[in-house]
Design a protein around this motif. Structure first.
Motif, PDB file in Angstrom:
ATOM      1  N   LYS A 149       7.425  15.854 -16.374  1.00 33.52           N
ATOM      2  CA  LYS A 149       6.403  16.382 -15.684  1.00 33.52           C
ATOM      3  C   LYS A 149       4.961  16.395 -16.366  1.00 33.52           C
ATOM      4  O   LYS A 149       3.871  16.265 -15.865  1.00 33.52           O
ATOM      5  CB  LYS A 149       6.633  17.469 -14.804  1.00 33.52           C
ATOM      6  N   ASP A 150       5.146  17.047 -17.617  1.00 31.54           N
ATOM      7  CA  ASP A 150       3.865  17.154 -18.317  1.00 31.54           C
ATOM      8  C   ASP A 150       3.121  15.959 -18.431  1.00 31.54           C
ATOM      9  O   ASP A 150       1.987  15.795 -19.233  1.00 31.54           O
ATOM     10  CB  ASP A 150       4.224  17.792 -19.555  1.00 31.54           C
ATOM     11  N   ARG A 151       3.734  14.900 -18.467  1.00 30.50           N
ATOM     12  CA  ARG A 151       3.224  13.640 -19.008  1.00 30.50           C
ATOM     13  C   ARG A 151       2.681  12.836 -17.827  1.00 30.50           C
ATOM     14  O   ARG A 151       1.874  11.863 -17.858  1.00 30.50           O
ATOM     15  CB  ARG A 151       4.201  12.478 -19.444  1.00 30.50           C
ATOM     16  N   ASN A 152       2.767  13.229 -16.469  1.00 32.33           N
ATOM     17  CA  ASN A 152       2.212  12.648 -15.655  1.00 32.33           C
ATOM     18  C   ASN A 152       0.593  12.980 -15.370  1.00 32.33           C
ATOM     19  O   ASN A 152       0.180  14.373 -15.693  1.00 32.33           O
ATOM     20  CB  ASN A 152       2.801  13.387 -14.155  1.00 32.33           C
ATOM     21  N   ILE A 153      -0.035  12.274 -14.855  1.00 33.26           N
ATOM     22  CA  ILE A 153      -1.575  12.315 -14.940  1.00 33.26           C
ATOM     23  C   ILE A 153      -1.968  13.568 -14.088  1.00 33.26           C
ATOM     24  O   ILE A 153      -2.890  14.444 -14.609  1.00 33.26           O
ATOM     25  CB  ILE A 153      -2.310  11.061 -14.605  1.00 33.26           C
ATOM     26  N   LYS A 181       0.736  -1.240  -0.005  1.00 38.64           N
ATOM     27  CA  LYS A 181      -0.133  -0.071  -0.002  1.00 38.64           C
ATOM     28  C   LYS A 181       0.735   1.128  -0.023  1.00 38.64           C
ATOM     29  O   LYS A 181       0.599   2.237  -0.571  1.00 38.64           O
ATOM     30  CB  LYS A 181      -1.187   0.175   1.400  1.00 38.64           C
ATOM     31  N   LYS A 182       2.058   1.228   0.628  1.00 35.65           N
ATOM     32  CA  LYS A 182       2.890   2.361   0.845  1.00 35.65           C
ATOM     33  C   LYS A 182       3.773   2.704  -0.548  1.00 35.65           C
ATOM     34  O   LYS A 182       4.259   3.669  -0.540  1.00 35.65           O
ATOM     35  CB  LYS A 182       3.891   2.247   1.846  1.00 35.65           C
ATOM     36  N   GLN A 183       3.757   1.520  -1.439  1.00 33.40           N
ATOM     37  CA  GLN A 183       4.595   1.887  -2.615  1.00 33.40           C
ATOM     38  C   GLN A 183       3.895   2.966  -3.546  1.00 33.40           C
ATOM     39  O   GLN A 183       2.902   2.746  -3.874  1.00 33.40           O
ATOM     40  CB  GLN A 183       4.762   0.431  -3.442  1.00 33.40           C
ATOM     41  N   LYS A 184       4.730   4.035  -3.980  1.00 32.39           N
ATOM     42  CA  LYS A 184       4.029   4.949  -4.909  1.00 32.39           C
ATOM     43  C   LYS A 184       4.172   4.613  -6.233  1.00 32.39           C
ATOM     44  O   LYS A 184       5.117   3.955  -6.567  1.00 32.39           O
ATOM     45  CB  LYS A 184       4.977   6.283  -4.685  1.00 32.39           C
ATOM     46  N   THR A 185       3.341   5.116  -7.098  1.00 29.36           N
ATOM     47  CA  THR A 185       3.596   4.833  -8.632  1.00 29.36           C
ATOM     48  C   THR A 185       3.205   6.186  -9.249  1.00 29.36           C
ATOM     49  O   THR A 185       2.451   7.007  -8.446  1.00 29.36           O
ATOM     50  CB  THR A 185       2.487   3.856  -9.272  1.00 29.36           C
ATOM     51  N   ILE A 186       3.902   6.213 -10.452  1.00 25.61           N
ATOM     52  CA  ILE A 186       3.568   7.438 -11.131  1.00 25.61           C
ATOM     53  C   ILE A 186       2.835   7.269 -12.408  1.00 25.61           C
ATOM     54  O   ILE A 186       3.187   6.507 -13.121  1.00 25.61           O
ATOM     55  CB  ILE A 186       4.747   8.177 -11.366  1.00 25.61           C
ATOM     56  N   GLY A 228      -1.768   8.868 -26.397  1.00 24.82           N
ATOM     57  CA  GLY A 228      -3.011   8.025 -26.394  1.00 24.82           C
ATOM     58  C   GLY A 228      -3.104   6.871 -25.162  1.00 24.82           C
ATOM     59  O   GLY A 228      -3.996   6.093 -25.254  1.00 24.82           O
ATOM     60  N   GLU A 229      -1.899   6.736 -24.815  1.00 26.46           N
ATOM     61  CA  GLU A 229      -1.851   5.490 -23.837  1.00 26.46           C
ATOM     62  C   GLU A 229      -1.589   5.960 -22.443  1.00 26.46           C
ATOM     63  O   GLU A 229      -1.087   7.159 -22.130  1.00 26.46           O
ATOM     64  CB  GLU A 229      -0.810   4.608 -24.307  1.00 26.46           C
ATOM     65  N   VAL A 230      -1.933   5.222 -21.297  1.00 24.74           N
ATOM     66  CA  VAL A 230      -1.740   5.516 -19.902  1.00 24.74           C
ATOM     67  C   VAL A 230      -0.844   4.372 -19.221  1.00 24.74           C
ATOM     68  O   VAL A 230      -1.593   3.116 -19.679  1.00 24.74           O
ATOM     69  CB  VAL A 230      -3.271   5.770 -19.323  1.00 24.74           C
ATOM     70  N   TRP A 231       0.027   4.665 -18.692  1.00 24.00           N
ATOM     71  CA  TRP A 231       0.649   3.654 -17.753  1.00 24.00           C
ATOM     72  C   TRP A 231       1.255   3.829 -16.616  1.00 24.00           C
ATOM     73  O   TRP A 231       1.571   5.118 -16.299  1.00 24.00           O
ATOM     74  CB  TRP A 231       1.888   2.851 -19.011  1.00 24.00           C
ATOM     75  N   GLU A 232       1.931   3.065 -15.803  1.00 23.96           N
ATOM     76  CA  GLU A 232       2.362   3.220 -14.395  1.00 23.96           C
ATOM     77  C   GLU A 232       3.779   3.156 -14.699  1.00 23.96           C
ATOM     78  O   GLU A 232       4.198   2.415 -15.635  1.00 23.96           O
ATOM     79  CB  GLU A 232       2.177   2.207 -13.625  1.00 23.96           C
ATOM     80  N   ASP A 233       4.489   4.344 -14.231  1.00 23.36           N
ATOM     81  CA  ASP A 233       5.948   4.157 -14.411  1.00 23.36           C
ATOM     82  C   ASP A 233       6.836   4.267 -13.330  1.00 23.36           C
ATOM     83  O   ASP A 233       7.127   5.238 -12.537  1.00 23.36           O
ATOM     84  CB  ASP A 233       6.434   5.385 -15.206  1.00 23.36           C
TER      85      ASP A 233
END
Length: 133
Positions: free
Chosen positions: A118-122, A12-17, A23-28
């Motif tokens: 930073k512009d690509r972060n949701i 639960k504590k693990q962060k994701t960006i 046109g795609e969305v993903w976790e990085d």
């Protein structure tokens, strides 16, 4: 607390960006390796011979350099031809950009520009385009 509960709470504590581009969305999760308040340069036209270490050494005359990374294909391990260099100090970031743009790193002159990661972060993207925020 049992070991099962510890594993759940650490998950639960693990962060994701969350990112969005093309046109795609993903976790990085790799973005968590970087300082979120850095000044980052995009380095283009890197040859296959350029490694993280070579890129770092090319910018090592700037004391606030924090990290250098060449982006590689996950399957083949070959360079994708670009990378990033991170600085803690804004003035050194600008100085490095001006002085190093077009300089040879490895066998090719590199092309530098300000990274737009930073512009690509949701969260940033939504705030930027939302008329009431």
């Amino acid at each position: 607390m049992s070991s099962g509960n510890k594993q759940q709470s650490s998950k639960k504590k693990q962060k994701t960006i969350i990112r969005a581009a093309g046109g795609e969305v993903w976790e990085d999760p790799t973005l968590l390796e970087w300082d979120l308040n850095d000044f980052r340069l995009f380095c283009g036209d890197l040859g296959n011979e350029v490694t993280d270490d070579v890129l770092y050494k090319a910018f090592s005359k700037y004391p606030s350099i924090q990290k250098a990374k060449v982006i590689r294909d996950k399957r083949t391990g070959k360079s994708k031809g670009y990378g990033f260099v991170s600085f803690k100090d804004a003035d050194e970031f600008v100085k490095a950009w001006k002085e190093m743009n077009g300089k040879y790193v490895g066998n090719r002159p590199i092309k530098l520009r300000k990274s737009t990661w930073k512009d690509r972060n949701i969260d940033v993207k939504n705030k930027k385009h939302h008329p009431y925020k």
